[in-house]
Design a protein around this motif. Structure first.
Motif, PDB file in Angstrom:
ATOM      1  N   ASP A  81       0.855  -1.297   0.044  1.00 18.92           N
ATOM      2  CA  ASP A  81      -0.020  -0.217  -0.061  1.00 18.92           C
ATOM      3  C   ASP A  81       0.839   1.340  -0.078  1.00 18.92           C
ATOM      4  N   GLU A  85      -1.084   6.704   0.677  1.00 20.24           N
ATOM      5  CA  GLU A  85      -2.586   6.030   1.317  1.00 20.24           C
ATOM      6  C   GLU A  85      -2.495   5.692   2.700  1.00 20.24           C
ATOM      7  N   LEU A  89      -4.856   7.293   5.891  1.00 22.95           N
ATOM      8  CA  LEU A  89      -5.523   6.378   6.634  1.00 22.95           C
ATOM      9  C   LEU A  89      -5.102   6.607   8.365  1.00 22.95           C
ATOM     10  N   HIS A  90      -3.653   6.801   8.456  1.00 23.28           N
ATOM     11  CA  HIS A  90      -3.017   6.446   9.699  1.00 23.28           C
ATOM     12  C   HIS A  90      -2.331   7.839  10.103  1.00 23.28           C
ATOM     13  N   LYS A 247     -12.185  -7.463   9.075  1.00 28.30           N
ATOM     14  CA  LYS A 247     -11.298  -6.456   8.613  1.00 28.30           C
ATOM     15  C   LYS A 247     -10.247  -6.812   7.898  1.00 28.30           C
ATOM     16  N   ASP A 347      -7.330  -1.693   6.176  1.00 32.26           N
ATOM     17  CA  ASP A 347      -6.602  -0.117   6.245  1.00 32.26           C
ATOM     18  C   ASP A 347      -5.124  -0.239   6.170  1.00 32.26           C
ATOM     19  N   THR A 404     -11.157   1.681  12.663  1.00 34.06           N
ATOM     20  CA  THR A 404     -10.842   1.654  10.910  1.00 34.06           C
ATOM     21  C   THR A 404     -11.809   2.641  10.226  1.00 34.06           C
ATOM     22  N   ARG A 406     -11.488   5.392   8.803  1.00 35.42           N
ATOM     23  CA  ARG A 406     -10.847   6.020   7.436  1.00 35.42           C
ATOM     24  C   ARG A 406     -10.950   4.980   6.398  1.00 35.42           C
ATOM     25  N   ALA A 407     -11.137   3.831   6.813  1.00 36.97           N
ATOM     26  CA  ALA A 407     -11.303   2.607   5.751  1.00 36.97           C
ATOM     27  C   ALA A 407     -12.736   2.287   5.710  1.00 36.97           C
ATOM     28  N   SER A 410     -13.717   0.551   2.268  1.00 36.98           N
ATOM     29  CA  SER A 410     -13.084  -0.739   2.016  1.00 36.98           C
ATOM     30  C   SER A 410     -13.772  -1.707   2.651  1.00 36.98           C
TER      31      SER A 410
END
Length: 527
Positions: A81, A85, A89-90, A247, A347, A404, A406-407, A410
């Motif tokens: 990833d 990205e 996400l983090h 997840k 994520d 998670t 922000r993910a 997904s």
């Protein structure tokens, strides 16, 4: 019976000798029990042993007989990833910690190789990320800036990768990546674990894993291990139903290996950016493994698909070969074909730490994406700290119970995909009758309200069991290439006779309530 997670043979399996260990026949006690003897389990056991902890390692096959032996063994800070990205996400701090942890993992492997004097072809090499011909290089420019913010300040844009056979165009260079022979490394690690007082038991299937004081691990043959802590390092956890499995998603990835003239391909790691992407490296082999002593093995992977949701391995191997021959025309006939299973977190980061909704002394390591060698090493380092009560700056980043949000996109996508697989309950089988299952293959057959997994061996004997995955009730699908039953919901896999190979299922496919006597079918009956 095949002791491995499929029929295909990787180059590592063909070129390494692994130590053998006995099965567990009596109760054991240890500071830490580790379930799973791949890179995560063995690294954790090794580091805990070096720290003075007593360890017991259990595996239901030989050591390293799961997905670790099916890797291509890229040791990288260039992650699957993109860093931009991961930053989304983090946060910038999270991306920086991810880069730091993978760099530390490569350093740890190098340190162990030197200290233990392991002959495993460890070598520092550059890595090159490039886009397909004619595509914009914007993704490389974004990634260059993100890697610098993540602390990888020595990444740089090159005019092209160091390849003679084709022009990659602009490529992002990652210095000080590495490669090695994973099975030679882990064979030595296993011996070091025993030297330090550790105990390794193989052909020992854990049927029940419970935390508490003490943790208790029950095995199929009745022996029990008690421990102060337990680590589940089985690629995907086999000790819970939903905590992690919502997840992450299971994917099959495919690899070919073919000889090329020595020196015709610059030794480095190479990756492109499509989805699914391709990854390339070289491996030197003993002369006995090659038609000529002046050859290297070119290893090319990619063409991933969701586990259990396709059965077209031949087409994927062919596409890999076509892609490789276009770029490496000197490539000879292929010597190896294999596939492996990766767990893709929604994520972008692995789950390493205390198992959610469980006792505090139960730990898991999963979600390694395509970076299993470094993540497995990170798991060993991080879990060793957590078990000893030491702080570790990576703990929050890889915390399995992390949010998670922000993910979410997904998560929704994977949930919809998983739910759709349960539609297999109302479909017809692959064939109408058992007699239509060809020798050497398997098929799902509907019998009234039931779905039956039918394997016909080479002699025409039918072997039947329930087609319902014992994890959460998905209907398994036949994998012709690996001769396995694969669940499309959460990635559980079983051998041709229904024995569990990969979690999250922890038990075999169920036998039929009234199993039929073996039926010998003549070829003339298959019309």
């Amino acid at each position: 019976m095949n002791e491995h997670a499929g029929d295909s043979i990787s180059v590592w399996m063909a070129t390494a000798q692994l130590p053998r260990f006995a099965s567990l026949t009596a109760n054991e006690q240890a500071d830490v029990c580790i379930v799973g003897a791949g890179i995560a389990g063995l690294t954790t056991a090794y580091l805990l042993g070096r720290a003075g902890k007593s360890v017991v390692v259990l595996d239901d096959g030989p050591i390293v007989s799961g997905e670790t032996e099916r890797t291509t063994a890229h040791l990288v800070t260039a992650l699957d990833d993109r860093y931009f990205e991961l930053e989304r996400l983090h946060g910038e701090k999270g991306a920086r910690l991810a880069a730091e942890s993978h760099a530390a993992a490569i350093d740890q492997i190098e340190r162990i190789v030197l200290e233990e004097k392991i002959d495993c072809d460890f070598e520092r090499v550059d890595g090159y990320l490039f886009v397909p011909p004619g595509e914009s290089t914007e993704v490389l420019e974004r990634e260059l800036a993100a890697t610098h913010r993540a602390g990888l300040t020595d990444t740089e844009m090159s005019v092209k990768a160091t390849l003679v056979s084709f022009d990659t165009g602009p490529a992002l260079r990652f210095p000080r990546q590495a490669q090695f022979h994973p099975l030679k490394y882990l064979a030595a690690l296993a011996q070091a674990i025993i030297r330090d007082g550790g105990r390794i038991y193989t052909q020992t299937h854990a049927t029940k894993i419970e935390g508490g004081e003490p943790a208790r691990i029950e095995t199929r043959d009745g022996a029990i291990v008690t421990a102060d802590a337990v680590v589940v390092a089985t690629n995907t956890p086999v000790n819970d139903l939903l905590a992690i499995h919502t997840k992450q998603a299971a994917y099959r990835t495919f690899v070919i290996g073919a000889s090329v003239p020595a020196g015709s391909v610059h030794k480095a790691l190479y990756w492109d950016t499509p989805d699914p992407y391709h990854y390339v490296r070289l491996q030197s082999l003993p002369q006995t493994q090659l038609s000529s002593p002046t050859c290297d093995l070119l290893i090319v992977g990619g063409e991933d698909h969701k586990t259990g949701q396709a059965d077209d391995a031949e087409a994927r191997y062919s596409r890999l070969e076509q892609w490789a021959r276009t770029r490496f025309p000197m490539m000879a006939e292929g010597k190896f074909r294999w596939s492996g299973q990766i767990m893709e977190p929604i994520d972008g980061l692995a789950f390493i730490g205390r198992n959610p909704m469980d006792k505090k002394n139960v730990f898991v390591a999963t979600g390694f994406s395509g970076n299993g060698m470094t993540y497995g090493t990170i798991a060993g380092m991080l879990l060793t700290d957590l078990i000893q009560g030491r702080e570790n700056v990576w703990a929050a980043l890889y915390e399995p119970s992390r949010k998670t949000l922000r993910a979410a996109k997904s998560f929704v996508k994977e949930t919809i995909n998983m739910a759709a697989q349960y539609g297999d309950w109302v479909t017809q089988g692959d064939v109408k009758e058992d007699v239509l299952v060809a020798p050497g293959t398997g098929a799902v057959v509907r019998r009234g309200l039931k779905k039956i997994a039918v394997y016909c061996d080479a002699a025409g004997v039918l072997h039947e069991c329930s087609a319902v995955c014992p994890h959460l009730g998905g209907i398994v699908a036949w994998n012709h290439s690996e001769q396995t039953w694969d669940c499309p919901c959460h990635g559980s896999r079983f051998d041709k006779f229904g024995k569990v190979l990969d979690g999250p299922a922890i038990t075999n496919l169920f036998p039929l309530e009234e199993p039929l006597a073996p039926l010998i079918l003549q070829t003339t009956d298959r019309k």
